[in-house]
Write an enzyme that holds these catalytic residues in place. Structure first.
Site, PDB file in Angstrom:
ATOM      1  N   LYS A 126      -4.555 -10.103  -7.208  1.00  0.00           N
ATOM      2  CA  LYS A 126      -5.728 -10.279  -6.366  1.00  0.00           C
ATOM      3  C   LYS A 126      -6.875  -9.387  -6.861  1.00  0.00           C
ATOM      4  O   LYS A 126      -6.627  -8.253  -7.281  1.00  0.00           O
ATOM      5  CB  LYS A 126      -5.319  -9.846  -4.954  1.00  0.00           C
TER       6      LYS A 126
ATOM      7  N   LYS B  97       0.818  -1.213   0.000  1.00  0.00           N
ATOM      8  CA  LYS B  97       0.000   0.000   0.000  1.00  0.00           C
ATOM      9  C   LYS B  97       0.853   1.265   0.000  1.00  0.00           C
ATOM     10  O   LYS B  97       0.461   2.277  -0.569  1.00  0.00           O
ATOM     11  CB  LYS B  97      -0.942   0.023   1.203  1.00  0.00           C
TER      12      LYS B  97
ATOM     13  N   LYS C 201     -10.444  -3.749  -4.483  1.00  0.00           N
ATOM     14  CA  LYS C 201     -11.247  -2.533  -4.595  1.00  0.00           C
ATOM     15  C   LYS C 201     -10.478  -1.439  -5.321  1.00  0.00           C
ATOM     16  O   LYS C 201     -11.066  -0.542  -5.900  1.00  0.00           O
ATOM     17  CB  LYS C 201     -11.577  -1.994  -3.192  1.00  0.00           C
TER      18      LYS C 201
HETATM   19  P1  AMP Z   1     -10.960  -5.279   2.916  1.00  0.00           P
HETATM   20  O1  AMP Z   1     -11.826  -4.865   1.797  1.00  0.00           O
HETATM   21  O2  AMP Z   1      -9.510  -5.119   2.618  1.00  0.00           O
HETATM   22  O3  AMP Z   1     -11.360  -4.682   4.212  1.00  0.00           O
HETATM   23  O4  AMP Z   1     -11.191  -6.840   3.064  1.00  0.00           O
HETATM   24  C1  AMP Z   1     -12.305  -7.401   3.724  1.00  0.00           C
HETATM   25  C2  AMP Z   1     -12.219  -8.904   3.743  1.00  0.00           C
HETATM   26  O5  AMP Z   1     -12.271  -9.435   2.418  1.00  0.00           O
HETATM   27  C3  AMP Z   1     -10.906  -9.453   4.366  1.00  0.00           C
HETATM   28  O6  AMP Z   1     -11.209 -10.593   5.138  1.00  0.00           O
HETATM   29  C4  AMP Z   1     -10.086  -9.831   3.162  1.00  0.00           C
HETATM   30  O7  AMP Z   1      -9.157 -10.852   3.436  1.00  0.00           O
HETATM   31  C5  AMP Z   1     -11.157 -10.303   2.192  1.00  0.00           C
HETATM   32  N1  AMP Z   1     -10.720 -10.159   0.796  1.00  0.00           N
HETATM   33  C6  AMP Z   1     -10.364  -9.008   0.175  1.00  0.00           C
HETATM   34  N2  AMP Z   1     -10.019  -9.241  -1.114  1.00  0.00           N
HETATM   35  C7  AMP Z   1     -10.155 -10.584  -1.305  1.00  0.00           C
HETATM   36  C8  AMP Z   1      -9.946 -11.462  -2.423  1.00  0.00           C
HETATM   37  N3  AMP Z   1      -9.541 -10.988  -3.600  1.00  0.00           N
HETATM   38  N4  AMP Z   1     -10.183 -12.789  -2.244  1.00  0.00           N
HETATM   39  C9  AMP Z   1     -10.614 -13.275  -1.040  1.00  0.00           C
HETATM   40  N5  AMP Z   1     -10.813 -12.507   0.044  1.00  0.00           N
HETATM   41  C10 AMP Z   1     -10.598 -11.171  -0.073  1.00  0.00           C
END
Ligand code: AMP
Ligand code: TRP
Length: 348
Positions: free
Chosen positions: A211, A119, A214
């Site tokens: 990956k 990041k 967002k």
């Molecule tokens: P965040 O949007 O970074 O707060 O992520 C929220 C949850 O979604 C966390 O548990 C992440 O590990 C999961 N997550 C985010 N991106 C992915 C992805 N591409 N595949 C699987 N899990 C994800």
């Protein structure tokens, strides 16, 4: 050994659109765990502001995104009548405990965090101090509830290892005081990560080595929870693949990242194993498989999107859920933090 009451905690940041990776890697797991645990699900707004304001969009957007993630939780099947749903900043124990953990965690531990490196990019000197200390706040989120289980996607594994390191160092550094204050050997549990299912790491539809995220500038790289049926079908049709037909066994997916990803997504949406999906589609061309994948994606996601839209028309309801959840959360985290004060020697 100290026996801890079993509790699940997890968090999602209110930044940008929720996508299929968040849904399959995290939110569907949250839903499933409600059956067997007391769960606390948190919209982590203090984490969202660790990045530049341009990234999270400013106050109006943050308020809206916080409500959007809450609506997604409820639309996906989290029951705020039975479990706790709230936004992090309403419960001051998170930030207070995070400060204590800033003083427990070592610079060297945080320097190893790959998410910070990703990041912060090349300009580490310009990253916020909050972004560097982000994993300490995450440890505080979890340990303020003395949570024993944390469902997350694969990308959070390292942060959960750090959470255990922090808990262990706190338990060791203050062992005598913990015994005196609580009569127990350990104050914080060593939390177990729950990284489960066929879609713990959903990849970009445009590049099987990246990956799904967002922050990817290409909207075609991800399926957003709010995409309509046509857009979902179009993104899947255009998803990158290789020229071979699908293999009939999992071993045949080796070195085929795009095929692995699409099969994993199908398996997760259909609640089947990858092997089972390949037994059905082995030998098929991607065009056939993609039609079936689009169909099941729409079938699973359209009702959630519709329910999110309905909930978003009633922000007062969402805010009331968050407020009640925050009251319930405070009733757990407040007394835990008070004990931390006694253990550390912060007079109250
Ligand atoms: P965040 O949007 O970074 O707060 O992520 C929220 C949850 O979604 C966390 O548990 C992440 O590990 C999961 N997550 C985010 N991106 C992915 C992805 N591409 N595949 C699987 N899990 C994800
Ligand atoms: N860091 C997590 C992510 O980016 C979000 C998060 C914050 C979290 N606090 C948490 C996840 C506590 C699990 C438990 O996805």
């Amino acid at each position: 050994m100290t026996a801890f009451e079993q509790r699940v905690f997890s968090g999602v940041q209110p930044t940008g659109n929720l996508h299929l990776g968040n849904y399959l890697g995290a939110i569907t797991r949250f839903v499933a765990l409600q059956e067997s645990y007391n769960c606390v699900y948190c919209v982590v707004d203090l984490h969202a502001i660790t990045q530049d304001v341009g990234v999270w969009g400013g106050p109006e957007t943050l308020r809206q995104s916080t409500r959007d993630v809450t609506a997604a939780f409820i639309a996906a099947g989290i029951d705020p009548e039975k479990h706790i749903v709230f936004n992090q900043s309403q419960v001051s124990a998170h930030a207070e405990l995070a400060w204590v953990f800033n003083c427990v965690a070592r610079m060297g531990w945080l320097n190893r965090m790959t998410q910070f490196k990703e990041k912060a990019g090349k300009h580490r000197e310009n990253a916020s101090v909050g972004l560097f200390a982000y994993p300490n706040l995450m440890a505080a989120d979890i340990l303020a509830y003395r949570a024993t289980h944390v469902p997350v996607g694969e990308d959070q594994k390292q942060h959960l290892e750090l959470t255990r390191d922090i808990a262990q160092k706190f338990n060791n550094d203050f062992a005598e005081s913990i015994e005196r204050v609580t009569g127990e050997e350990m104050f914080f549990p060593l939390t177990e990560p729950l990284i489960q299912g066929p879609a713990t790491r959903v990849m970009s539809l445009r590049d099987g080595a990246k990956k799904m995220s967002k922050s990817d500038p290409s909207d075609a790289s991800r399926i957003n929870l709010t995409d309509d049926a046509d857009l979902i079908a179009q993104k899947i049709r255009k998803a990158k693949t290789d020229p071979e037909p699908l293999p009939s066994e999992e071993a045949g997916l080796e070195n085929r990242p795009e095929a692995t990803n699409l099969v994993g997504i199908f398996a997760a949406l259909a609640e089947r194993s990858k092997g089972d999906v390949l037994a059905e589609f082995g030998g098929a061309q991607f065009s056939t498989f993609k039609t079936a994948l689009a169909e099941i994606s729409v079938e699973r996601l359209a009702p959630i999107a519709a329910e999110m839209r309905r909930l978003n028309d009633d922000p007062a309801y969402i805010d009331s859920v968050l407020k009640r959840g925050a009251d319930q959360a405070r009733a757990i985290a407040g007394p835990v933090y008070d004990q931390v004060r006694d253990i550390v020697g912060l007079l109250r």
